[in-house]
Design a protein around this motif. Structure first.
Motif, PDB file in Angstrom:
ATOM      1  N   ARG A  46      52.033 -33.054  45.189  1.00  0.00           N
ATOM      2  CA  ARG A  46      53.819 -32.474  45.265  1.00  0.00           C
ATOM      3  C   ARG A  46      53.659 -30.716  46.256  1.00  0.00           C
ATOM      4  NH1 ARG A  46      55.890 -27.732  42.815  1.00  0.00           N
ATOM      5  NH2 ARG A  46      57.720 -28.188  43.560  1.00  0.00           N
TER       6      ARG A  46
ATOM      7  N   GLN B 279      50.765 -17.850  45.579  1.00  0.00           N
ATOM      8  CA  GLN B 279      50.715 -19.752  44.531  1.00  0.00           C
ATOM      9  C   GLN B 279      49.543 -19.799  44.866  1.00  0.00           C
ATOM     10  OE1 GLN B 279      53.937 -21.671  44.610  1.00  0.00           O
ATOM     11  NE2 GLN B 279      54.747 -19.762  43.978  1.00  0.00           N
TER      12      GLN B 279
ATOM     13  N   THR C 262      55.562 -21.786  37.715  1.00  0.00           N
ATOM     14  CA  THR C 262      55.563 -23.390  37.247  1.00  0.00           C
ATOM     15  C   THR C 262      54.658 -24.069  37.250  1.00  0.00           C
ATOM     16  OG1 THR C 262      57.274 -22.852  39.401  1.00  0.00           O
ATOM     17  CG2 THR C 262      56.531 -25.235  39.097  1.00  0.00           C
TER      18      THR C 262
ATOM     19  N   THR D 284      51.076 -23.754  43.605  1.00  0.00           N
ATOM     20  CA  THR D 284      52.527 -23.521  42.711  1.00  0.00           C
ATOM     21  C   THR D 284      52.017 -22.233  42.350  1.00  0.00           C
ATOM     22  OG1 THR D 284      55.002 -24.011  42.405  1.00  0.00           O
ATOM     23  CG2 THR D 284      53.173 -24.906  40.533  1.00  0.00           C
ATOM     24  N   SER D 285      53.806 -21.594  41.746  1.00  0.00           N
ATOM     25  CA  SER D 285      52.924 -20.404  40.855  1.00  0.00           C
ATOM     26  C   SER D 285      51.945 -20.680  39.661  1.00  0.00           C
ATOM     27  CB  SER D 285      54.173 -19.987  40.976  1.00  0.00           C
ATOM     28  OG  SER D 285      55.381 -20.374  40.298  1.00  0.00           O
TER      29      SER D 285
ATOM     30  N   VAL E  65      60.880 -29.113  40.614  1.00  0.00           N
ATOM     31  CA  VAL E  65      60.162 -28.088  39.097  1.00  0.00           C
ATOM     32  C   VAL E  65      60.127 -29.565  38.298  1.00  0.00           C
ATOM     33  CG1 VAL E  65      60.131 -27.006  38.466  1.00  0.00           C
ATOM     34  CG2 VAL E  65      59.665 -26.810  40.320  1.00  0.00           C
TER      35      VAL E  65
HETATM   36  N1  PCA Z   1      57.475 -22.990  41.941  1.00  0.00           N
HETATM   37  C1  PCA Z   1      58.713 -23.392  43.132  1.00  0.00           C
HETATM   38  C2  PCA Z   1      58.859 -22.621  44.111  1.00  0.00           C
HETATM   39  C3  PCA Z   1      57.494 -21.441  43.825  1.00  0.00           C
HETATM   40  C4  PCA Z   1      56.596 -21.661  42.612  1.00  0.00           C
HETATM   41  O1  PCA Z   1      56.072 -21.264  42.174  1.00  0.00           O
HETATM   42  C5  PCA Z   1      58.468 -24.567  42.311  1.00  0.00           C
HETATM   43  O2  PCA Z   1      57.277 -25.203  42.819  1.00  0.00           O
HETATM   44  O3  PCA Z   1      59.012 -25.806  43.419  1.00  0.00           O
END
Ligand code: PCA
Length: 323
Positions: free
Chosen positions: A165, A145, A208, A204-205, A187
């Motif tokens: 967020r 993340q 995403t 987040t990753s 998402v």
């Molecule tokens: N994507 C999802 C969960 C973790 C991630 O990398 C999100 O942003 O909700």
């Protein structure tokens, strides 16, 4: 001659009926859009099950929270409204902090760590979910993340006041400790939440971020590699028991393959999606020492809070992980 042909046809027709009667369709709610690697992996899992059972079990994937909203999915599988589903494991941290261990900042920050943490979590989670009438099929980590913002972030102080967020209670706690203002957004709703100004930063990753076209509303990605949270795929135990043994085995085999495949997909995602962020104009930043030490301090405090809540079970888990 005529008679045997007649009976042959009748038997074939009956056999056809028997197959039709046994064929089962399982609706499977998932939280993330189809372009997400987790969802692609689930589509392949469903295909593997259909093929291995000659169509006796069809799993129909309902992605992006279209059948049940994300926070409802675990309950829907528990109550038997649907036989199978996917959700973000740490959403269950309210039931028991152990579910949230993989979302603790800086506890497990690499794929190797994440695998060891899962090994330590798995038997506890199996037991907790079993008591809820659920069986774990498999779990897959998201890429590490990172931090998305509209400006360069050099220290935790730079996060103060940002509309942040979040996706679970742990990240909400993190945002609060950083002095930011958390708002939970699923998402599929990310682009709208940013374009309407409800939020202005997120962790987040790369997956995403890239899938949400972060470059439309954000400018900086700081690669803090803070944790690798997991999605889990569970089945309602009663639904599973209703399957004949061959079908059960086909599901378990496809699940084991999906866990291994998902891990590889996740690893591959990381660099690919960071490159896409860069190609689209996002500034990819290595975090400063000052930022990292500030974030680690928050992580350390959160681990202490978590230990206090997670009790003996949590202590055993950490022991197993840190061995
Ligand atoms: N994507 C999802 C969960 C973790 C991630 O990398 C999100 O942003 O909700």
């Amino acid at each position: 001659m005529f008679v045997s042909r007649y009976f042959g046809g009748a038997i074939a027709a009956l056999a056809g009926l028997a197959v039709a009667a046994q064929a089962d369709t399982w609706d499977m709610p998932t939280p993330y859009p189809d372009a997400t690697f987790h969802t692609a992996n689930i589509h392949q899992f469903a295909k593997d099950v259909a093929e291995a059972t000659d169509g006796a079990l069809e799993i129909k994937v309902h992605s992006a929270g279209s059948l049940f909203k994300h926070p409802e999915i675990s309950k829907a599988v528990r109550s038997g409204q649907v036989p199978i589903g996917e959700f973000f494991l740490s959403l269950l941290a309210n039931d028991n902090p152990v579910f949230g261990a993989d979302s603790l900042p800086f506890l497990a920050t690499s794929y190797d760590d994440a695998e060891r943490l899962w090994a330590a979590q798995k038997s506890v989670i199996d037991g907790l979910l079993d008591a809820q009438g659920l069986m774990v099929l498999y779990a897959v980590p998201w890429p590490p993340q990172g931090l998305y913002t509209t400006k360069q972030i050099d220290s935790v102080a730079d996060l103060a006041g940002l509309k942040f967020r979040t996706y679970n209670a742990t990240l909400e706690e993190f945002a609060n400790l950083a002095g930011a203002a958390p708002t939970q957004v699923e998402v599929p709703d990310i682009p709208q939440a940013f374009s309407t100004g409800r939020v202005e930063a997120m962790i987040t990753s790369p997956s995403t971020g890239a899938n949400s076209k972060a470059w439309d509303f954000l400018s900086h990605y700081t690669d803090i590699q803070a944790w690798l949270p997991k999605n889990i795929i569970v089945v309602n135990k009663r639904s599973f028991r209703r399957l004949d043994e061959a079908t059960q085995n086909a599901v378990l085999k496809a699940a084991a393959a999906a866990e291994a495949r998902g891990l590889e997909m996740s690893k591959k995602e990381t660099d690919e999606k960071v490159a896409i962020l860069r190609e689209n104009g996002i500034t990819v930043v290595e975090p400063s020492e000052e930022l990292m030490s500030g974030l680690r301090e928050i992580g350390a405090q959160m681990l202490e809070n978590w230990k206090a809540e997670a009790g003996d079970e949590g202590a055993a888990l950490l022991d197993a992980y840190q061995k």
